[in-house]
Enzyme design. Structure first.
Site, short mmCIF file in Angstrom:
data_model
loop_
_atom_site.label_atom_id
_atom_site.label_comp_id
_atom_site.label_asym_id
_atom_site.label_seq_id
_atom_site.Cartn_x
_atom_site.Cartn_y
_atom_site.Cartn_z
N TYR A 126 0.19 -1.68 -4.41
CA TYR A 126 -0.73 -0.66 -4.41
C TYR A 126 -1.08 -0.47 -6.05
CZ TYR A 126 -3.55 3.57 -4.10
OH TYR A 126 -4.53 4.48 -3.91
N SER A 136 -7.05 5.05 -9.39
CA SER A 136 -6.01 6.07 -8.86
C SER A 136 -4.85 6.19 -10.07
CB SER A 136 -4.95 5.22 -7.82
OG SER A 136 -3.84 5.88 -7.59
#
Length: 278
Positions: free
Chosen positions: A158, A145
């Site tokens: 995250y 990501s």
């Protein structure tokens, strides 16, 4: 050397997996003469993917894995490579996000985030890399990501898990090069928010610079990157510029730029996936 040159040229309710991109990539490969082994936690999702794949091309081998973060389960299911004549490509797309600020995140969810987003990469690589290095042929694809490249307010666990995934995949790529296994290619993918439901509600202040990405577009770009042995893929392309700026301008200016782009407020209206998506 190609790896270094390419480097220089330069997502939600807890426990819900983002498997839409994985499905779309499987469908992209469906028209090619390959046998696909698909892993997912969703049996219904598996059936739907298999049905759509059969419409695109010859059906490949299909199996399920309870969770990619379960080391023993990954090793057990990885034995399917014997049934399809070995594994030439390994694509890892598992990911979850709590959507909670650090001090509001239960310890159990933080641990689960790291297990799924980070440790699962270790186990899948361990399961498939030996055969690839033995033949000096294969391709490892790690889908991380943009949050694995820069910290984001409200995504501490995250971001940490995705930073670790990027660092792990890059280090393994360098290990392969240092041992002369240049036939085993690697691709690290770092996309911005994708419209899969995982980050529903998250906004973007400047959609021209940082648009919410459509799944079909991302899947096609990933497949193109694999077919051209691209070491890093950042989406959208403006991320290459933003990452370069992050590394050359002072921290205070980086913070100001982040505020201007709305990076401090990406998660303010986060809702996550509220319903099942195809």
């Amino acid at each position: 050397m190609n790896f270094l040159l390419e480097t220089l040229q330069l997502f939600i309710p807890a426990k819900k997996k983002n498997w839409q991109i994985g499905r779309l990539m499987a469908l992209e490969f469906a028209s090619m003469e390959v046998a696909l082994v698909l892993w997912t936690v969703s049996h219904e999702g598996m059936k739907e993917t298999a049905r759509k794949r059969r419409r695109r091309g010859p059906s490949g081998s299909i199996t399920t894995c309870a969770t990619a973060s379960d080391r023993a389960e990954v090793y057990r299911v990885a034995r399917v490579k014997r049934e399809v004549g070995g594994c030439q490509h390994s694509h890892h797309n598992a990911g979850i996000v709590t959507g909670k600020k650090f001090m509001e995140s239960p310890d159990s969810l933080i641990e689960k985030t790291v297990e799924v987003n980070t440790m699962s990469h270790f186990w899948t690589y361990k399961a498939f890399l030996p055969a690839m290095t033995s033949n000096n042929h294969g391709h490892l694809v790690s889908i991380s990501s943009s949050a694995g490249l820069i910290g984001v307010n409200g995504l501490a666990d995250y971001c940490a898990s995705k930073f670790a995934a990027v660092g792990f995949a890059e280090s393994v790529a360098l290990e392969l090069l240092s041992t002369g296994k240049n036939g085993v290619k690697t691709t690290i993918v770092c996309p911005y928010f994708i419209n899969t439901g995982m980050f529903d509600g998250c906004g973007t202040k400047w959609p021209v610079l940082l648009p919410i990405l459509e799944p079909n577009y991302v899947a096609k770009k990933i497949v193109d990157a694999i077919l051209t042995d691209q070491a890093f893929l950042l989406l959208p392309r403006t991320l290459y510029i933003l990452m370069a700026l992050k590394n050359i301008i002072p921290v205070k200016q980086t913070v100001l730029l982040g505020m201007y782009l709305g990076a401090f407020n990406f998660m303010d209206s986060f809702k996550g996936r509220s319903k099942k998506r195809d």
